[in-house]
Design a protein around this motif. Structure first.
Motif, PDB file in Angstrom:
ATOM      1  N   THR A   1       0.824  -1.190   0.000  1.00 56.83           N
ATOM      2  CA  THR A   1       0.000   0.000   0.000  1.00 56.83           C
ATOM      3  C   THR A   1       0.869   1.256   0.000  1.00 56.83           C
ATOM      4  OG1 THR A   1      -1.718  -1.187   1.188  1.00 56.83           O
ATOM      5  CG2 THR A   1      -1.846   1.194   1.214  1.00 56.83           C
TER       6      THR A   1
ATOM      7  N   CYS B   1       2.582   1.869  -3.377  1.00 58.41           N
ATOM      8  CA  CYS B   1       1.623   2.337  -4.383  1.00 58.41           C
ATOM      9  C   CYS B   1       1.260   3.803  -4.182  1.00 58.41           C
ATOM     10  CB  CYS B   1       0.368   1.483  -4.354  1.00 58.41           C
ATOM     11  SG  CYS B   1       0.642  -0.191  -4.923  1.00 58.41           S
TER      12      CYS B   1
ATOM     13  N   GLU C   1       2.554   1.475  12.574  1.00 54.42           N
ATOM     14  CA  GLU C   1       2.625   0.011  12.682  1.00 54.42           C
ATOM     15  C   GLU C   1       2.819  -0.334  14.151  1.00 54.42           C
ATOM     16  OE1 GLU C   1       2.152  -3.524  12.393  1.00 54.42           O
ATOM     17  OE2 GLU C   1       2.164  -2.603  10.404  1.00 54.42           O
TER      18      GLU C   1
ATOM     19  N   CYS D   1       7.494  -4.191  -1.331  1.00 54.07           N
ATOM     20  CA  CYS D   1       7.782  -2.955  -0.600  1.00 54.07           C
ATOM     21  C   CYS D   1       8.714  -2.021  -1.349  1.00 54.07           C
ATOM     22  CB  CYS D   1       8.410  -3.275   0.751  1.00 54.07           C
ATOM     23  SG  CYS D   1       7.374  -4.302   1.781  1.00 54.07           S
TER      24      CYS D   1
ATOM     25  N   ILE E   1      -5.502   5.665   5.324  1.00 53.24           N
ATOM     26  CA  ILE E   1      -5.652   4.386   4.655  1.00 53.24           C
ATOM     27  C   ILE E   1      -5.370   3.304   5.676  1.00 53.24           C
ATOM     28  CG2 ILE E   1      -4.786   2.880   2.828  1.00 53.24           C
ATOM     29  CD1 ILE E   1      -3.869   5.492   1.394  1.00 53.24           C
ATOM     30  N   GLY E   2      -6.300   2.392   5.831  1.00 51.63           N
ATOM     31  CA  GLY E   2      -6.122   1.293   6.768  1.00 51.63           C
ATOM     32  C   GLY E   2      -5.795   0.011   6.012  1.00 51.63           C
ATOM     33  N   ASP E   3      -4.661  -0.573   6.315  1.00 55.43           N
ATOM     34  CA  ASP E   3      -4.269  -1.864   5.709  1.00 55.43           C
ATOM     35  C   ASP E   3      -4.449  -2.903   6.796  1.00 55.43           C
ATOM     36  OD1 ASP E   3      -3.197  -4.030   4.475  1.00 55.43           O
ATOM     37  OD2 ASP E   3      -1.281  -3.105   4.004  1.00 55.43           O
TER      38      ASP E   3
ATOM     39  N   THR F   1      -4.673  -6.187   6.530  1.00 61.88           N
ATOM     40  CA  THR F   1      -4.310  -7.538   6.145  1.00 61.88           C
ATOM     41  C   THR F   1      -3.256  -8.099   7.062  1.00 61.88           C
ATOM     42  OG1 THR F   1      -2.690  -6.696   4.570  1.00 61.88           O
ATOM     43  CG2 THR F   1      -4.895  -7.227   3.749  1.00 61.88           C
TER      44      THR F   1
END
Length: 70
Positions: free
Chosen positions: A1, A4, A19, A36, A66-68, A70
């Motif tokens: 993410t 990108c 994190e 990455c 933005i929430g990742d 995964t």
């Protein structure tokens, strides 16, 4: 993410990455370099470790979140 976002929006001045566990970033650097790239070393990237609920209180004026999960 992160990679990108940095690639798709070159005008970004800063991206803060929250994190909870620094081992996640270390593992991503080691085991997922194709995904990455060098995004964690990009000068616009600011890494923060800790619980997001506490760290988000310190940030103001965010343009996007933005929430990742995964």
């Amino acid at each position: 993410t992160l990679r990108c976002v940095l690639q798709q929006v070159p005008a970004l001045q800063a991206v803060s990455v929250l994190e909870i566990d620094p081992a996640v970033v270390a593992a991503a650097r080691t085991y997922l370099p194709a995904l990455c790239g060098d995004s964690f070393d990009d000068p616009r990237t600011q890494l923060h470790n800790g619980d997001a609920s506490h760290l988000l209180a310190e940030f103001s004026g965010l343009d996007a979140l933005i929430g990742d999960l995964t």
